[in-house]
Design an enzyme around this catalytic site. Structure first.
Site, mmCIF file in Angstrom:
data_model
loop_
_atom_site.group_PDB
_atom_site.id
_atom_site.type_symbol
_atom_site.label_atom_id
_atom_site.label_comp_id
_atom_site.label_asym_id
_atom_site.label_seq_id
_atom_site.Cartn_x
_atom_site.Cartn_y
_atom_site.Cartn_z
ATOM 1 N N ASN A 10 0.877 -1.171 0.000
ATOM 2 C CA ASN A 10 0.000 0.000 0.000
ATOM 3 C C ASN A 10 0.917 1.225 0.000
ATOM 4 O O ASN A 10 1.569 1.524 1.004
ATOM 5 C CB ASN A 10 -0.914 -0.010 1.233
ATOM 6 C CG ASN A 10 -1.836 1.201 1.270
ATOM 7 O OD1 ASN A 10 -1.441 2.306 0.898
ATOM 8 N ND2 ASN A 10 -3.059 1.008 1.716
ATOM 9 N N GLU A 37 -3.864 2.014 -2.885
ATOM 10 C CA GLU A 37 -3.928 3.454 -2.562
ATOM 11 C C GLU A 37 -3.041 4.291 -3.487
ATOM 12 O O GLU A 37 -2.163 5.035 -3.030
ATOM 13 C CB GLU A 37 -3.575 3.715 -1.083
ATOM 14 C CG GLU A 37 -4.775 3.537 -0.168
ATOM 15 C CD GLU A 37 -4.709 4.423 1.077
ATOM 16 O OE1 GLU A 37 -5.267 5.535 1.022
ATOM 17 O OE2 GLU A 37 -4.116 4.004 2.088
ATOM 18 N N ASP A 150 -4.234 -5.023 0.793
ATOM 19 C CA ASP A 150 -4.524 -4.395 2.081
ATOM 20 C C ASP A 150 -5.952 -4.775 2.441
ATOM 21 O O ASP A 150 -6.895 -4.247 1.870
ATOM 22 C CB ASP A 150 -4.360 -2.873 1.954
ATOM 23 C CG ASP A 150 -4.700 -2.146 3.242
ATOM 24 O OD1 ASP A 150 -5.136 -2.800 4.215
ATOM 25 O OD2 ASP A 150 -4.552 -0.910 3.269
ATOM 26 N N ASN A 152 -7.333 -4.438 5.399
ATOM 27 C CA ASN A 152 -7.870 -3.599 6.463
ATOM 28 C C ASN A 152 -8.560 -4.422 7.554
ATOM 29 O O ASN A 152 -9.604 -4.025 8.084
ATOM 30 C CB ASN A 152 -8.803 -2.520 5.892
ATOM 31 C CG ASN A 152 -8.049 -1.235 5.563
ATOM 32 O OD1 ASN A 152 -7.243 -0.756 6.353
ATOM 33 N ND2 ASN A 152 -8.308 -0.677 4.389
ATOM 34 N N ASP A 221 -1.865 -6.332 5.858
ATOM 35 C CA ASP A 221 -1.611 -6.650 4.449
ATOM 36 C C ASP A 221 -1.347 -8.149 4.358
ATOM 37 O O ASP A 221 -0.443 -8.662 5.019
ATOM 38 C CB ASP A 221 -0.417 -5.843 3.940
ATOM 39 C CG ASP A 221 -0.673 -4.350 4.044
ATOM 40 O OD1 ASP A 221 -1.301 -3.801 3.139
ATOM 41 O OD2 ASP A 221 -0.284 -3.743 5.076
ATOM 42 N N ASP A 250 2.861 4.520 5.205
ATOM 43 C CA ASP A 250 2.635 3.959 6.540
ATOM 44 C C ASP A 250 2.567 2.423 6.510
ATOM 45 O O ASP A 250 2.558 1.789 7.563
ATOM 46 C CB ASP A 250 1.411 4.581 7.242
ATOM 47 C CG ASP A 250 0.245 4.831 6.322
ATOM 48 O OD1 ASP A 250 0.302 4.422 5.145
ATOM 49 O OD2 ASP A 250 -0.743 5.442 6.785
ATOM 50 N N HIS A 251 2.558 1.836 5.306
ATOM 51 C CA HIS A 251 2.641 0.375 5.151
ATOM 52 C C HIS A 251 4.037 -0.016 4.656
ATOM 53 O O HIS A 251 4.701 0.778 3.980
ATOM 54 C CB HIS A 251 1.647 -0.117 4.096
ATOM 55 C CG HIS A 251 0.210 0.082 4.453
ATOM 56 N ND1 HIS A 251 -0.632 -0.951 4.766
ATOM 57 C CD2 HIS A 251 -0.545 1.206 4.515
ATOM 58 C CE1 HIS A 251 -1.840 -0.483 5.009
ATOM 59 N NE2 HIS A 251 -1.814 0.830 4.864
#
Length: 264
Positions: A10, A37, A150, A152, A221, A250-251
């Site tokens: 991501n 993203e 991802d 989530n 993930d 941030d991933h």
DNA sequence: ATGACAGTTCCAAACTGA
């Protein structure tokens, strides 16, 4: 032994992240990379920059939000599906499926779902149901299949540093976890957890409160393998160094290595 | 309970993310 490396990352904005993405691809050289993203429309997708380092790409962008892509090294991906069945009128770009290097790859960006309860959480669960339905058609295939992306979803409390400040978050809700378990129960293997059942593994560290510095992470993930592909699984990991770079997502990229001699 | 940070967008206050 010939191996195939498949990763999911991501990027949190492909334009802002292009230098980081290129540096990662050049260093780790995955054969296939699923991106989420993108946060950009298709005309901003850096196709030429990726071609210059040996990657062909399929992408499904969207202004500002979402967006997924599949990158393939030394081969052309064959697009199989753009969007999940039943989401034809949905403007959110969250699913792309392609065949490459002998594997069918589903690249997904499952909705975040916050705040919950509310319409965004309802959308998350509805999208998850569509994924579960589609996954059922792929699970038993004689063809090797990986569903990477991802999700989530923090599958269990072992997949997060501490649940205290996340108890109301959509990523930990019983409904989200129940969907993930139902997906696995079709016969999918969560590659990282399968190989490392007793290790703390994280793929996301939020930008707040120095979570990276404190290793306060979440495992969200995932790479899921169908029974045809599972015997090929050789190794898996997280390229955590990517999260430590300047201007990082941030991933962190998460990957599997497959023994291709066992394919077909 | 809120906001911490980051990226995007009719270029800057508001949104979304997880």
């Amino acid at each position: 032994m010939k191996t195939l490396k498949i990763a999911t990352f991501n990027v949190n904005g492909i334009r802002a992240r292009l230098p980081n993405l290129l540096a990662w691809l050049e260093r780790e050289r995955p054969d296939i990379a699923c991106l989420q993203e993108l946060k950009a429309v298709d005309r901003y997708f850096p196709k030429a920059d990726l071609e210059a380092i040996g990657y062909a790409s399929l992408f499904m962008g969207q202004a500002s939000w979402n967006g997924v892509a599949i990158l393939v090294r030394d081969a052309e991906p064959l697009e199989v599906r753009r969007g999940l069945p039943g989401t034809e009128g949905d403007p959110q770009s969250r699913y792309l499926e392609a065949a490459a290097h002998g594997v069918l790859v589903g690249c997904l960006y499952l909705p975040n779902g916050n705040p919950q309860p509310g319409p965004k959480f309802d959308y998350k669960l509805a999208w998850f149901e569509r994924l579960i339905e589609h996954a059922a058609t792929l699970q038993g295939s004689d063809h090797p299949v990986v569903l990477a992306g991802d999700y989530n979803v923090v599958p269990t409390d072992f997949d997060i540093y501490n649940t205290r400040s996340w108890l109301k978050d959509a990523l930990l809700q019983p409904q989200s976890r129940e969907c993930y378990q139902r997906l696995l129960q079709q016969g999918w293997t969560d590659a990282l957890r399968h190989l490392y059942p007793n290790d703390r593994i994280y793929t996301f560290w939020d930008y707040f409160r120095q979570h990276w510095q404190k290793n306060a992470g979440l495992r969200i993930d995932h790479l899921l393998l169908n029974p045809t592909l599972k015997p090929c699984l050789k190794n898996a990991g997280v390229d955590a160094w990517v999260r430590n770079e300047a201007h990082a997502s941030d991933h962190a990229p998460t990957w599997i290595e497959l023994n291709t001699r066992k394919l077909k």
